[in-house]
Design an enzyme around this catalytic site. Structure first.
Site, PDB file in Angstrom:
ATOM      1  N   LYS A  32      61.937  18.534  27.435  1.00  0.00           N
ATOM      2  CA  LYS A  32      62.712  18.430  26.192  1.00  0.00           C
ATOM      3  C   LYS A  32      61.783  18.228  25.007  1.00  0.00           C
ATOM      4  CE  LYS A  32      66.753  15.848  24.424  1.00  0.00           C
ATOM      5  NZ  LYS A  32      67.713  14.777  24.761  1.00  0.00           N
ATOM      6  N   SER A 109      72.354  15.969  24.836  1.00  0.00           N
ATOM      7  CA  SER A 109      71.454  16.696  23.961  1.00  0.00           C
ATOM      8  C   SER A 109      70.320  17.404  24.705  1.00  0.00           C
ATOM      9  CB  SER A 109      70.849  15.744  22.914  1.00  0.00           C
ATOM     10  OG  SER A 109      70.061  14.735  23.537  1.00  0.00           O
ATOM     11  N   SER A 133      73.038  12.168  27.612  1.00  0.00           N
ATOM     12  CA  SER A 133      72.405  13.447  27.300  1.00  0.00           C
ATOM     13  C   SER A 133      71.694  14.118  28.458  1.00  0.00           C
ATOM     14  CB  SER A 133      71.422  13.266  26.135  1.00  0.00           C
ATOM     15  OG  SER A 133      72.122  12.993  24.945  1.00  0.00           O
TER      16      SER A 133
END
Length: 386
Positions: A32, A109, A133
């Site tokens: 990420k 996310s 997330s």
């Protein structure tokens, strides 16, 4: 690599070395874009932060641990802006496409990491989990998702959102690589299996009855003692969600205040609105929310003092379409936070995984006591879900 799913950030390739052998050898790692990786910028899903980032000269310690264990880096992944959403959208870099159902949101996310794993572009998806997330996109994409015990993994060179909830987390397509990751990052060996699995009735009451029945039937297949409780604690799920969101908004504002005050126009309107809500919270509201968190954490301690694991659904409702109106997205986010906040408020680990025979569209979760992360995998293997 051909990325028709918009899982990865469009950065030029840089050489990121990894150990030739190790427990994660042969596994591809997607990271990420909140973690620093030498040779790459870190944008956190925001164009201004990307412009100011520069190329990093060192790698986040957790990422380096994975590389030293033999994982091969394949790219930095898309994220919701500032990691502050559960939907998977990004005004600056676009929403990744859900490989299982392109009409649905991918969840966020850690959207890009989830999509990369679900699309077969990576084997390990490294993300972060503040309000769900990792667990939510894992559930939507039919993956295993692990939120570790809070504070158990190194968060160096990781851009924060709400530090008292933030944890790195992982997504995989099956339990075996997840167990290997837990071992590689130093999670302690699992003790004997838990004494029982606890089913909190108030949690299962908020989901579809047929899905709840399927989950509970699967639990009973594990040949482990099952206990039922009327509620997971003395607070309602609405009260717990309110406390969680209050603390989250306050800390998110503190983490992003400098960016907001410098470049408010560079932040998506929905994200900016949430940041402003955090700026307007009074100290009494935040104090009360923290009191609720502390009380709930003590209640959970008593539950896990009996060596139990709590079983909960991962999602409260079916994910909405990408093109659904904002009200539908907001309803989905609010409903899911009632479930996802439980491990966040308590700091306990949670493992989400799909139920077999449901086309991997129903996700189930286990929440354990502190540092029982690997025990959750062992119990999941016993359940006839995967």
């Amino acid at each position: 690599m051909q990325d028709r799913w918009n899982a990865f950030m469009p950065y030029p390739d840089a050489n990121v070395g990894h150990a030739a052998t190790g427990p994660l050898s042969g596994l591809r790692l997607a990271v990420k874009d909140l973690f620093d990786v030498a040779g790459y910028p870190t944008a956190a899903g925001n164009a201004v932060l990307l412009a100011a980032s520069g190329i990093k000269t060192s790698t986040a310690p957790l990422v380096q641990t994975l590389l030293d264990a033999g994982a091969r880096f394949v790219g930095k992944t898309n994220t919701d802006e500032l990691a502050y959403s559960l939907l998977g959208g990004n005004l600056h870099f676009g929403m990744p496409k859900n490989p299982r159902d392109p009409d649905l949101i991918p969840g966020g996310s850690s959207s890009g990491s989830a999509v990369a794993v679900a699309a077969g572009l990576a084997d390990l998806g490294l993300g972060t989990d503040t309000s769900g997330s990792v667990r939510l996109p894992a559930a939507i994409n039919g993956l295993i998702g692990w939120r570790p015990t809070h504070g158990s993994l190194d968060i160096g060179a990781l851009r924060p959102l709400a530090p008292s909830f933030d944890v790195p987390g992982f997504m995989t397509r099956s339990l075996e690589p997840m167990a290997a990751v837990m071992s590689a990052v130093g999670m302690p060996e699992a003790d004997d299996r838990p004494s029982s699995i606890l089913i909190p009735e108030d949690v299962f009451e908020i989901i579809d009855d047929a899905i709840a029945d399927e989950m509970i039937a699967g639990l009973r297949s594990a040949a482990m003692p099952i206990r039922e409780a009327g509620s997971i604690g003395s607070f309602s799920l609405d009260e717990l969600a309110l406390a969680f969101v209050t603390i989250l908004q306050k800390e998110a504002w503190e983490s992003n205040r400098a960016l907001f005050e410098r470049s408010p126009q560079a932040i998506s309107p929905d994200i900016a609105a949430r940041l402003l809500a955090g700026s307007r919270l009074c100290e009494e509201e935040v104090h009360e929310a923290r009191r609720v968190r502390e009380h709930f954490s003590r209640e959970i301690d008593r539950l896990f003092g009996e060596d139990a694991i709590v079983a909960v659904p991962t999602l409260a409702m079916r994910p909405p379409r990408r093109d659904a109106p904002p009200e539908s997205h907001a309803t989905f986010r609010s409903a899911c936070i009632k479930l996802l906040c439980l491990s966040g408020l308590s700091g306990r680990p949670q493992l989400a995984f799909p139920i077999a025979g449901s086309d991997r569209r129903i996700s189930f979760s286990l929440i354990g006591g502190r540092s029982t992360d690997r025990a959750l995998v062992n119990v999941a293997k016993r359940l006839r879900f995967e």
